[in-house]
Design a protein around this motif. Structure first.
Motif, PDB file in Angstrom:
ATOM      1  N   GLY A 179     -39.648  -7.748  41.774  1.00 30.60           N
ATOM      2  CA  GLY A 179     -40.105  -6.556  41.170  1.00 30.60           C
ATOM      3  C   GLY A 179     -41.093  -5.577  41.909  1.00 30.60           C
ATOM      4  O   GLY A 179     -41.085  -4.285  41.673  1.00 30.60           O
ATOM      5  N   THR A 180     -41.557  -5.920  42.944  1.00 29.37           N
ATOM      6  CA  THR A 180     -42.610  -5.009  43.774  1.00 29.37           C
ATOM      7  C   THR A 180     -41.596  -4.491  44.858  1.00 29.37           C
ATOM      8  O   THR A 180     -42.133  -3.610  45.542  1.00 29.37           O
ATOM      9  CB  THR A 180     -43.528  -5.813  44.221  1.00 29.37           C
ATOM     10  OG1 THR A 180     -43.179  -6.968  45.130  1.00 29.37           O
ATOM     11  CG2 THR A 180     -44.565  -6.285  43.407  1.00 29.37           C
ATOM     12  N   LEU A 214     -38.833  -4.596  51.260  1.00 29.04           N
ATOM     13  CA  LEU A 214     -39.710  -5.601  50.928  1.00 29.04           C
ATOM     14  C   LEU A 214     -40.832  -4.833  50.931  1.00 29.04           C
ATOM     15  O   LEU A 214     -41.232  -3.999  52.037  1.00 29.04           O
ATOM     16  CB  LEU A 214     -39.982  -6.796  51.938  1.00 29.04           C
ATOM     17  CG  LEU A 214     -38.969  -8.081  51.636  1.00 29.04           C
ATOM     18  CD1 LEU A 214     -39.394  -9.083  52.787  1.00 29.04           C
ATOM     19  CD2 LEU A 214     -39.177  -8.638  50.363  1.00 29.04           C
ATOM     20  N   PRO A 215     -41.960  -5.134  50.168  1.00 31.82           N
ATOM     21  CA  PRO A 215     -43.379  -4.433  50.259  1.00 31.82           C
ATOM     22  C   PRO A 215     -44.064  -5.162  51.124  1.00 31.82           C
ATOM     23  O   PRO A 215     -43.738  -6.244  51.619  1.00 31.82           O
ATOM     24  CB  PRO A 215     -43.836  -4.514  48.843  1.00 31.82           C
ATOM     25  CG  PRO A 215     -43.272  -5.697  48.299  1.00 31.82           C
ATOM     26  CD  PRO A 215     -41.856  -5.828  49.071  1.00 31.82           C
ATOM     27  N   VAL A 219     -47.192  -7.865  46.360  1.00 29.77           N
ATOM     28  CA  VAL A 219     -46.940  -8.907  45.733  1.00 29.77           C
ATOM     29  C   VAL A 219     -48.100  -9.789  44.790  1.00 29.77           C
ATOM     30  O   VAL A 219     -48.086  -9.945  43.748  1.00 29.77           O
ATOM     31  CB  VAL A 219     -45.880 -10.131  46.140  1.00 29.77           C
ATOM     32  CG1 VAL A 219     -45.380 -11.088  45.648  1.00 29.77           C
ATOM     33  CG2 VAL A 219     -44.883  -9.382  47.020  1.00 29.77           C
ATOM     34  N   GLY A 220     -49.212  -9.927  45.794  1.00 26.21           N
ATOM     35  CA  GLY A 220     -50.356 -10.602  45.330  1.00 26.21           C
ATOM     36  C   GLY A 220     -51.051  -9.861  44.292  1.00 26.21           C
ATOM     37  O   GLY A 220     -51.479 -10.517  43.345  1.00 26.21           O
ATOM     38  N   ASN A 221     -51.101  -8.481  44.526  1.00 24.04           N
ATOM     39  CA  ASN A 221     -51.685  -7.822  43.513  1.00 24.04           C
ATOM     40  C   ASN A 221     -50.954  -7.791  42.038  1.00 24.04           C
ATOM     41  O   ASN A 221     -51.423  -8.044  40.832  1.00 24.04           O
ATOM     42  CB  ASN A 221     -51.738  -6.274  43.708  1.00 24.04           C
ATOM     43  CG  ASN A 221     -52.966  -5.913  44.869  1.00 24.04           C
ATOM     44  OD1 ASN A 221     -53.356  -6.848  45.008  1.00 24.04           O
ATOM     45  ND2 ASN A 221     -52.667  -4.961  45.515  1.00 24.04           N
ATOM     46  N   TYR A 222     -49.524  -7.903  42.064  1.00 23.65           N
ATOM     47  CA  TYR A 222     -48.640  -7.793  41.144  1.00 23.65           C
ATOM     48  C   TYR A 222     -48.982  -9.023  40.217  1.00 23.65           C
ATOM     49  O   TYR A 222     -49.154  -9.142  39.040  1.00 23.65           O
ATOM     50  CB  TYR A 222     -47.139  -7.632  41.491  1.00 23.65           C
ATOM     51  CG  TYR A 222     -46.259  -7.740  40.503  1.00 23.65           C
ATOM     52  CD1 TYR A 222     -45.852  -6.547  39.837  1.00 23.65           C
ATOM     53  CD2 TYR A 222     -45.669  -8.977  40.222  1.00 23.65           C
ATOM     54  CE1 TYR A 222     -44.947  -6.752  38.920  1.00 23.65           C
ATOM     55  CE2 TYR A 222     -44.684  -9.193  39.113  1.00 23.65           C
ATOM     56  CZ  TYR A 222     -44.218  -7.809  38.348  1.00 23.65           C
ATOM     57  OH  TYR A 222     -43.325  -7.859  37.559  1.00 23.65           O
ATOM     58  N   SER A 268     -40.522 -14.352  28.882  1.00 24.27           N
ATOM     59  CA  SER A 268     -39.830 -13.665  29.994  1.00 24.27           C
ATOM     60  C   SER A 268     -40.094 -14.178  31.233  1.00 24.27           C
ATOM     61  O   SER A 268     -41.237 -14.844  31.547  1.00 24.27           O
ATOM     62  CB  SER A 268     -40.476 -12.250  29.880  1.00 24.27           C
ATOM     63  OG  SER A 268     -40.286 -11.429  31.337  1.00 24.27           O
ATOM     64  N   ARG A 269     -39.084 -14.086  32.142  1.00 24.74           N
ATOM     65  CA  ARG A 269     -39.454 -14.851  33.299  1.00 24.74           C
ATOM     66  C   ARG A 269     -40.292 -14.354  34.304  1.00 24.74           C
ATOM     67  O   ARG A 269     -40.463 -14.846  35.570  1.00 24.74           O
ATOM     68  CB  ARG A 269     -38.002 -15.214  34.012  1.00 24.74           C
ATOM     69  CG  ARG A 269     -36.868 -16.017  33.034  1.00 24.74           C
ATOM     70  CD  ARG A 269     -35.869 -16.653  33.833  1.00 24.74           C
ATOM     71  NE  ARG A 269     -34.882 -15.732  34.301  1.00 24.74           N
ATOM     72  CZ  ARG A 269     -33.866 -15.932  35.134  1.00 24.74           C
ATOM     73  NH1 ARG A 269     -33.683 -17.128  35.708  1.00 24.74           N
ATOM     74  NH2 ARG A 269     -33.047 -14.864  35.407  1.00 24.74           N
ATOM     75  N   LYS A 270     -40.632 -13.016  33.714  1.00 23.48           N
ATOM     76  CA  LYS A 270     -41.633 -12.411  34.707  1.00 23.48           C
ATOM     77  C   LYS A 270     -43.394 -12.973  34.569  1.00 23.48           C
ATOM     78  O   LYS A 270     -44.018 -12.429  35.403  1.00 23.48           O
ATOM     79  CB  LYS A 270     -41.689 -10.844  34.612  1.00 23.48           C
ATOM     80  CG  LYS A 270     -40.234 -10.383  35.379  1.00 23.48           C
ATOM     81  CD  LYS A 270     -40.355  -8.653  35.200  1.00 23.48           C
ATOM     82  CE  LYS A 270     -39.111  -8.213  35.506  1.00 23.48           C
ATOM     83  NZ  LYS A 270     -38.909  -6.905  35.312  1.00 23.48           N
TER      84      LYS A 270
END
Lengths: 360, 677
Positions: A175-176, A199-200, A205-208, A243-245
């Protein structure tokens, strides 16, 4: 050092587990035996570690600060908790594993990144020539899934929760990811354009995931839990509807203010917090209140003289020429208040805190 | 089969008006002339009136002509220019006019089927057009003190270099920045490149960490010492292909606040163009990149703390190349055959080909030029200029297509002007008067080049008339060509060259692109204006249509139909191109459709390519001279003698035929409506 040991312990469990598990043959498009896993094990270990480091960064100013013990994802511990924090740890670890595997793919560490071609039933060569390989991310996701999800052998609600959160972590990486495009048509025009996902930074990813942590859903499945087929069906049904998110947890978090030896919680006493500073965000500015004040602890100001490097001359790598500077910094720590009064206050604030949490 | 009788000019004795006179025989109004497609009459005209000196115009004064002949003398002169040949601009009697509705529909359906097939080939068979592969450069340590030029650093596999994972490690080991080599092997392990990939371009990205005390300076330049090597098997030695010192401007911004808490977070940097090779002739490529530091010369100072170098290589997919080649190989003969057929028809006529016919042929030639699958050679030979060549071919086709539109409009614009003359010739004073402003307008509009034409009759029908419109096309494409030569031309020598890397280069490139953009705008303004003019003329003349004899009316309807048909088809094609372009840009690249994956991008490429091929094919087929002219010479003679008695006999018969096949007229109306909308 302790953490390193934990990581290797984690990988060891993984590997031991792989050997005993026969369910792999269904999906072993990339590997043929335990030896194949060894290729990935160092990446998996590094990934898990980067996940935990990120966890520590994200929770540096929270009451729960991602202690090493949180890493124990193993199935063996019967005291496993199933709270919000566990959910985050699972998600960030699986995300870290996926991230590192994907990254190392681009380094050329593995032989078969992305080129599984499971759809055509062909391996390597022809698929690559005809239509290129799939994204490395897909590879990272698959391997991460196989490694991390393999830890969950149970079929109870806890196992289902962990699997769900692992998946949420992997979805967070996807997602990121940033879509980047390059135009390369006639005279560099955009008639031909190639886009790819990039890739970010792992911090993204941590923030997300930290945001997902704040909005984690609580599922009430622990009561009346049995291992019957019916309850298993109910678990599967419940999780499939979410939701899988999203991160999912089953229990409420314990009080992280207090030390709790049975749960292995260190409490917030002695923690550092942030109070004043020009560039702190809201969450950081309130950290002393959160860590100390609301936990019935006092904030103690300590002045320390620090030696740091300054006036440095840098190169892009490796060479740093610095002078040594001394400066006085003020740090804040949580310390115990004397007497009965403090404890009462602490209980009160805890109640307040609970109310706050319900609002989430 | 529907036939159209077009108006024609006959020699007639001068009367009334002195000077130029316009005339048409009344006899031609009769149904009899339905049998004689216009081109033939052109020929007969040439034979009967022009003698050896080519066609000449006969202008007969209409009833009220003398009333305003003095005021109109200039416009008459201009008109004379148009009417020198009976149908000088429009190719009278094209297949499209003489075709029955049924046949036209059949042709349309067949073309549509091919169109659908072209889309399906791309969407269902071909993979996505290009693949992007990510590479993360491995940090190798150059342990040898004296740098050996021939030493290559392999990121993995046997003989791999001494690696470090992070620069903290380098710091601990006291390794200097000058001893670090970033190594990238293209492709990734267990894969090999292939000449089917056609081209490869590499994009560079730096991961630069933010440090409070080591920030990127404004306008920082990074100097890259890069060398590229290749080999064709896994054991032999690397052969150097290129070596260069390149400068790239870092344009990075830090999105979060610049505080010490955010140290270690990465800057967001723009993609840097890095390398472009026009053929992928070798199996393995190796890139070794160094970022040398020289504080004295201020090289690579103030570029922040570089954490990683990421590369993205883009190449065309082998599968797409194969499908593309197959398409080209199939399309080449079909366009070639129709082109030869078309030109044979033109040459069979006794008159020399008019400009529009030549332009259509040129369009066919440029399409064939694009189609010819010379790319097959790139599989066997290492022809790096293929990318540039492809650009040039496309450029030629585009400019040809744009010129074709302008000239088509222009020729029809004049074609409709003829119309005014025709209404005058019929001796209707009212018509004449109503035509007056148009004619005056006409002269002022067309400006000086028309009067120039006057002086030299042969100048008519020539490309030079269109210099104003074609000029921007030529100039614009020339600018783009220069730009392309500066970028891709230089890349033949140095694959790392980028015109965007230097300040001067960027300005130059921008200048070229802006000039080309202005030319494009200018062109489209001209085109829109011309189309507007044609439509205004058409609508203006439509009012006078009913007053005309049926034969002439049908001829003009034919002209209008021909124009509107092309307008409609062109607009459809252009709209399709734009729509599919947007879809392919917006969409992620593929759709899932049940079990099938539809590659939208590939479908766009094959579909649009097929579409313009079919467009050119259809134009050459439909706008070719009708074959009905041949072998009708005798009956045309009858036309000229004007046997009124014979005509009246056949009149009724023909009227019935007409009522049966009234379809096309309806289509004209329909298309006219649509085109106007």
């Amino acid at each position: 050092m302790f953490m390193h040991l934990e990581v290797f312990y984690y990988v060891f469990i993984l590997l031991a587990h792989m050997r005993s598990c026969y369910c792999w043959s269904v999906n072993n498009f990339l590997m043929t035996g335990p030896k194949a896993y060894l290729i990935y094990s160092s990446s998996v270990a590094a990934g898990a570690q980067s996940g935990i480091e990120e966890c520590k960064y994200q929770f540096a100013w929270d009451r729960w600060n991602c202690p090493e013990r949180a890493l124990q994802l193993s199935t063996h511990s019967s005291l496993r908790s199933a709270n919000r924090e566990t959910a985050f740890v699972h998600a960030i670890s699986s995300a870290g594993v996926m991230y590192t595997l994907t990254r190392n793919c681009s380094l050329g560490d593995f032989d078969n990144c992305g080129c599984d071609d499971s759809r055509n039933g062909q391996r390597g060569g022809h698929g690559w020539l005809w239509g290129g390989c799939s994204d490395n991310v897909g590879f990272g996701e698959a391997i991460s899934k196989q490694f991390v999800d393999a830890l969950e052998t149970g079929q109870d609600a806890r196992a289902a929760m962990n699997l769900h959160n692992n998946e949420a972590g992997r979805k967070a990486v996807k997602g990121t990811m940033q879509r980047t495009c390059k135009c390369h048509g006639v005279s560099g025009s955009c008639t031909t354009q190639t886009c790819w996902l990039q890739l970010p930074e792992f911090r993204e990813v941590g923030n997300y995931l930290k945001e997902k942590y704040h909005r984690a859903l609580k599922v009430d499945l622990l009561r009346g839990a049995g291992n019957s087929a019916a309850s298993r069906g109910a678990i599967a049904e419940t999780f499939s509807s979410i939701s899988r998110k999203e991160l999912v947890h089953l229990e409420d978090s314990p009080d992280y203010c207090l030390e709790n030896r049975t749960l292995g919680l260190p409490g917030t006493e002695g923690r550092e917090c942030l109070k004043k500073g020009k560039n702190l965000n809201k969450w950081e500015k309130r950290s002393c209140k959160r860590l100390c004040g609301e936990c019935g602890l006092a904030v103690e100001e300590r002045k320390a003289e620090m030696v740091s490097s300054c006036n440095c001359k840098f190169h892009w790598c490796c060479a740093v020429k610095c002078e040594q500077c001394r400066k006085t910094v003020t740090k804040y720590f949580c310390v115990k208040k004397g007497g009965q009064r403090g404890r009462n206050e602490s209980a009160g604030s805890r109640r307040k805190n609970l109310r706050l949490r319900k609002k989430h | 089969m529907r036939r159209r009788c077009a108006p024609h000019v006959l020699p007639a004795p001068a009367s009334g008006c002195s000077g130029i006179k316009l005339s048409a025989t009344r006899s031609c109004d009769s149904w009899f002339f339905f049998f004689f497609p216009p081109p033939f009459e052109v020929e007969s005209q040439e034979q009967s009136g022009g003698g050896g000196g080519g066609p000449t115009a006969r202008v007969v004064s209409a009833g009220g002509c003398s009333l305003f002949s003095s005021t109109l003398s200039r416009s008459f002169v201009a008109r004379r220019d148009f009417s020198l040949q009976p149908f000088p601009f429009a190719m009278a009697g094209a297949i499209i006019e003489n075709m029955s509705t049924k046949k036209l529909v059949i042709v349309g359906v067949i073309l549509l089927l091919f169109q659908a097939f072209a889309f399906m080939v791309g969407g269902l068979i071909a993979p996505s057009p290009t693949t992007a592969v990510h590479y993360l450069a491995t940090k190798c340590v150059d342990t040898v003190k004296q740098r050996q030029e021939t030493k290559w650093f392999m990121p993995w596999g046997p003989n791999q270099c001494d690696k470090i994972r992070t620069f903290d490690e380098a710091m601990a080991k006291k390794i200097e920045a000058n001893n670090i080599v970033f190594a990238v092997h293209i492709p990734l392990p267990n894969k090999e490149m292939s000449s089917w990939f056609q081209f490869m371009l590499v994009i560079l990205q730096f991961d630069i960490a933010f440090r409070m005390h080591n920030q990127i300076k404004d306008g920082a330049l990074v100097t890259i010492d890069v060398s590229l090597a290749y080999r064709d098997d896994t054991i032999s030695k690397w052969t150097e292909m290129a070596h260069s010192f390149e400068q790239r401007k870092l344009s990075c911004n830090f999105t979060t606040t610049k505080t010490s808490e955010n140290e270690g977070r990465h800057y967001e940097c723009d993609l840097l163009p890095f390398m472009e090779v026009g053929s992928v002739a070798h199996k393995y490529y190796l890139l070794n990149i160094r970022l040398p530091i020289n504080e004295r010369k201020n090289i690579n100072v103030g570029i922040g703390e570089i954490k990683d170098i990421r590369l993205v290589s883009i190449h065309q997919n082998g599968g797409f190349t194969k499908v593309w080649f197959a398409m080209k190989t199939f399309l080449t003969p079909s366009i070639l055959i129709i082109m030869i057929w078309y030109w044979r028809r033109i040459t069979l006529m006794s008159r020399p080909p008019v400009l529009l016919e030549k332009v259509i042929l040129a369009l066919g030639i440029s399409m064939t030029f694009i189609n010819i699958p010379v790319e097959w050679f790139s599989i066997g030979f290492n022809w790096t200029w293929m990318l540039l060549f492809g650009d040039i071919r496309q450029g030629i086709f585009y400019s040809m297509l744009l010129s074709f539109w302008i000239i088509f409009c222009g020729e029809h614009l004049m074609g409709t002007r003829l119309f005014a003359a025709w209404s005058l010739e019929r001796g209707q004073v009212k018509m004449c008067e109503s035509g007056l402003p148009t004619i005056t307008e006409l002269v002022t509009e067309l400006g000086s080049h028309l009067t120039n034409n006057l002086q030299d009759q042969t100048e008519r029908n020539r490309l030079s008339v269109y210099w104003k419109q074609v000029g921007p096309i030529v100039f614009g494409s020339f600018c783009l060509f220069i730009f392309d030569m500066c970028e891709r031309g230089v890349q033949l020598k140095n694959p790392f060259y980028s015109i965007w890397a230097s300040e001067v280069g960027t300005e130059l490139a921008m200048a070229f692109i802006i000039v080309a953009g202005i030319c494009a705008c200018l062109y489209f303004l001209f085109l829109c204006f011309m189309v507007f003019q044609v439509f205004r003329n058409i609508s203006g003349k439509r009012t006078s249509l009913p007053a005309m004899s049926k034969a002439r009316r049908l001829h003009y309807e034919g002209l209008i139909f021909r124009f509107k048909f092309l307008m409609l088809v062109t607009l459809t094609c252009a709209a399709m191109t734009v729509i599919f372009f947007i879809i392919s840009q917006v969409n992620g690249g593929h759709w899932h459709w049940g079990e099938h994956t539809v590659q939208v991008n590939s479908a766009f490429f094959t579909g649009i390519y097929g579409m313009w091929n079919l467009y050119v094919f259809a134009i050459m087929f439909l706008y070719a001279p009708s074959h009905k002219r041949y072998g009708d010479e005798q009956s045309s003679g009858q036309c000229i003698t004007g046997d009124a008695g014979a005509n009246s006999g056949e009149d009724n018969q023909l009227t019935t035929t007409i009522t049966h096949v009234d379809g096309p007229t309806e289509i004209y109306k329909m298309i006219g409506k649509e085109a106007q909308e």
